[in-house]
Scaffold this motif. Sequence first.
Motif, short mmCIF file in Angstrom:
data_model
loop_
_atom_site.label_atom_id
_atom_site.label_comp_id
_atom_site.label_asym_id
_atom_site.label_seq_id
_atom_site.Cartn_x
_atom_site.Cartn_y
_atom_site.Cartn_z
N LYS A 127 0.79 -1.23 0.00
CA LYS A 127 0.00 0.00 0.00
C LYS A 127 0.83 1.29 0.00
CE LYS A 127 -3.91 -2.28 0.40
NZ LYS A 127 -4.89 -2.31 -0.72
N ILE A 128 0.23 2.29 -0.63
CA ILE A 128 0.72 3.67 -0.51
C ILE A 128 0.45 4.14 0.91
CG2 ILE A 128 0.34 6.04 -1.30
CD1 ILE A 128 -0.61 4.80 -3.99
N SER A 129 1.34 4.92 1.46
CA SER A 129 1.16 5.43 2.82
C SER A 129 0.08 6.50 2.87
CB SER A 129 2.48 6.01 3.33
OG SER A 129 2.30 6.63 4.60
N ARG A 130 -0.61 6.57 3.99
CA ARG A 130 -1.56 7.66 4.23
C ARG A 130 -0.82 8.96 4.56
NH1 ARG A 130 -6.93 6.30 5.26
NH2 ARG A 130 -7.37 4.06 5.13
N ALA A 131 0.42 8.86 5.02
CA ALA A 131 1.21 10.04 5.36
C ALA A 131 1.79 10.63 4.08
CB ALA A 131 2.33 9.67 6.33
N ALA A 132 1.47 11.88 3.77
CA ALA A 132 1.84 12.48 2.50
C ALA A 132 3.35 12.46 2.27
CB ALA A 132 1.32 13.90 2.42
N ASP A 166 -12.52 8.69 1.98
CA ASP A 166 -11.44 8.56 2.96
C ASP A 166 -10.40 9.64 2.71
OD1 ASP A 166 -9.11 7.77 4.36
OD2 ASP A 166 -9.78 5.68 4.38
N ALA A 167 -10.37 10.68 3.53
CA ALA A 167 -9.55 11.86 3.27
C ALA A 167 -8.06 11.58 3.30
CB ALA A 167 -9.89 12.97 4.28
N THR A 168 -7.59 10.82 4.29
CA THR A 168 -6.15 10.57 4.37
C THR A 168 -5.69 9.64 3.25
OG1 THR A 168 -6.46 8.77 5.96
CG2 THR A 168 -6.05 10.99 6.85
N CYS A 169 -6.56 8.74 2.85
CA CYS A 169 -6.26 7.86 1.72
C CYS A 169 -6.11 8.70 0.46
CB CYS A 169 -7.35 6.83 1.55
SG CYS A 169 -7.15 5.72 0.13
N ARG A 170 -7.04 9.60 0.24
CA ARG A 170 -7.01 10.48 -0.92
C ARG A 170 -5.73 11.30 -0.94
NH1 ARG A 170 -8.16 15.93 -1.50
NH2 ARG A 170 -9.00 16.60 -3.53
N THR A 171 -5.35 11.87 0.20
CA THR A 171 -4.14 12.69 0.28
C THR A 171 -2.89 11.88 -0.03
OG1 THR A 171 -5.14 14.15 1.92
CG2 THR A 171 -2.74 14.15 1.80
N GLY A 172 -2.85 10.65 0.47
CA GLY A 172 -1.71 9.79 0.20
C GLY A 172 -1.57 9.47 -1.27
N VAL A 173 -2.70 9.13 -1.92
CA VAL A 173 -2.66 8.80 -3.35
C VAL A 173 -2.23 10.01 -4.17
CG1 VAL A 173 -4.08 8.15 -5.32
CG2 VAL A 173 -4.37 6.95 -3.15
N LYS A 220 -11.73 11.20 -10.88
CA LYS A 220 -12.36 12.49 -10.57
C LYS A 220 -11.57 13.24 -9.49
CE LYS A 220 -16.59 14.82 -9.10
NZ LYS A 220 -15.82 15.68 -8.16
N GLN A 221 -11.05 12.50 -8.51
CA GLN A 221 -10.26 13.17 -7.47
C GLN A 221 -8.98 13.76 -8.05
OE1 GLN A 221 -9.68 10.81 -3.95
NE2 GLN A 221 -11.81 11.12 -3.32
N LEU A 222 -8.40 13.08 -9.02
CA LEU A 222 -7.22 13.63 -9.69
C LEU A 222 -7.58 14.88 -10.48
CD1 LEU A 222 -4.20 12.92 -10.02
CD2 LEU A 222 -4.81 11.74 -12.13
#
Length: 444
Positions: free
Chosen positions: A128-133, A173-180, A209-211
């Motif tokens: 997984k990609i990290s949730r921490a930016a 999921d906000a932190t997931c979105r930020t990580g991606v 869409k988020q991108l």
Amino acid sequence: MSHPHRVLRRFLAFLAVGVLGAGTSLTVAPPAAAEPATSVPYPVGASATRYSGLAFDTCTAPPLSVIQAWNASPYRAVGVYIGGISRTCAQPALTASWVASVSALNWRLLPIYKGLQPPCGGKPTDAKISRAAATARGQGTAAAADAVAAATALGMQPGSAVYNDIENYTQTDATCRTGVLAFVSAWTKELHRLGYVSGVYMNLNLGAKQLSDVFTSTSYARPDALWIARFDEVDSLKGWTGIADSNWAVHQRAKQFKGDHDETYGGVTLNIDTDRLDAPVATVAYTHTATSSTALHARTGPSTGYPVSTSYAPGSALKVVCQAPGSAVGTTAVWDKLSDGTYVTDYYVSTPSNTGYSAPLPRCTYPYQTTATSGLAEHTGAGTSSAVRGTSPNGSLAWVVCQQAGSAVGTTKIWDRLDNGRYVSDYYVATPSNTTYSKPAPPC
């Protein structure tokens, strides 16, 4: 993707460039900051390649014999998984020799990298990609470096696009979105730093869409191309729900519009996904022979007026990346750019034509994102007094073929000639310099 193993710089500046005539005085805003449009320092041997038409992708790259059989199909591009920790299928056929052979058959390649997946998406077993930016940015940088190493090993040249396969993920999921988003931004910046073009594959409703929502955000570097998954069997590259047609608008889109299904051509059946592309793909070098009876001079630019860099004996193998216009020699004004960035006249090269351009060799182009907030006017000549014939939307790719001096805009007098024959001020194109020429694009 759909297979089970891969589950899926400003309004005033626009006026200055596009509306005001020569001699009009106007203070122009400075270019945009490093993000969202980051520059690409293309190496001398780089060139971009794009493809418009139908493509297919399948988990394992088909053997050369299958590609030969599928010459009977409507497809002329194939997606190939070049690397990534989440690439699950073996790739026995995918070698540098295969890439060269398939390309010689007039097929384009769509490089796919499937690495870390969203922390709130993909398969539970995916890394997984990290949730921490901050951590996600480091992961994106590492993924890009790994992807370039894989592409290089396969003979895919600088200027190639590589698409990061990001599978479906939860949109709330906000932190997931930020990580991606941090991961994709870093992926883009590192690909650019290494001289490659950044692509991303996402589901239309569960990622893309988020991108698109951060298309103009200064917090994230913007990918050059977007490839969406939407299995509605509609192959249009416009009218995507939630994504404005002005985003990724100039040869920057692909759509996977039909999922797993079998098709048969030349007596060979494959299980594929079907795609419509108008987007950057891989650039490869095509081997041709020097046909001159004496030493063939390779020059630093596409003209006999440029200095000789090296010479090739008659019969030498030449690695040709792309073709460009230049001074006339014999029956042609076409010059061949070699993988080391030098040019030889096509008149003495064993390409199919010595009067014009030869498929599958692409034209030499160097894409950079535009940065004029309200769109960048495309002129008929290198100056604001020339007629306007179109507008490049903000963030679109300027497919630059050469540069020349013209009227001053902002900090530069350089204008970029696009592959459609029009000119835009280099001040609003994310080239390495907005004061002077940016190699490897030659002077016009």
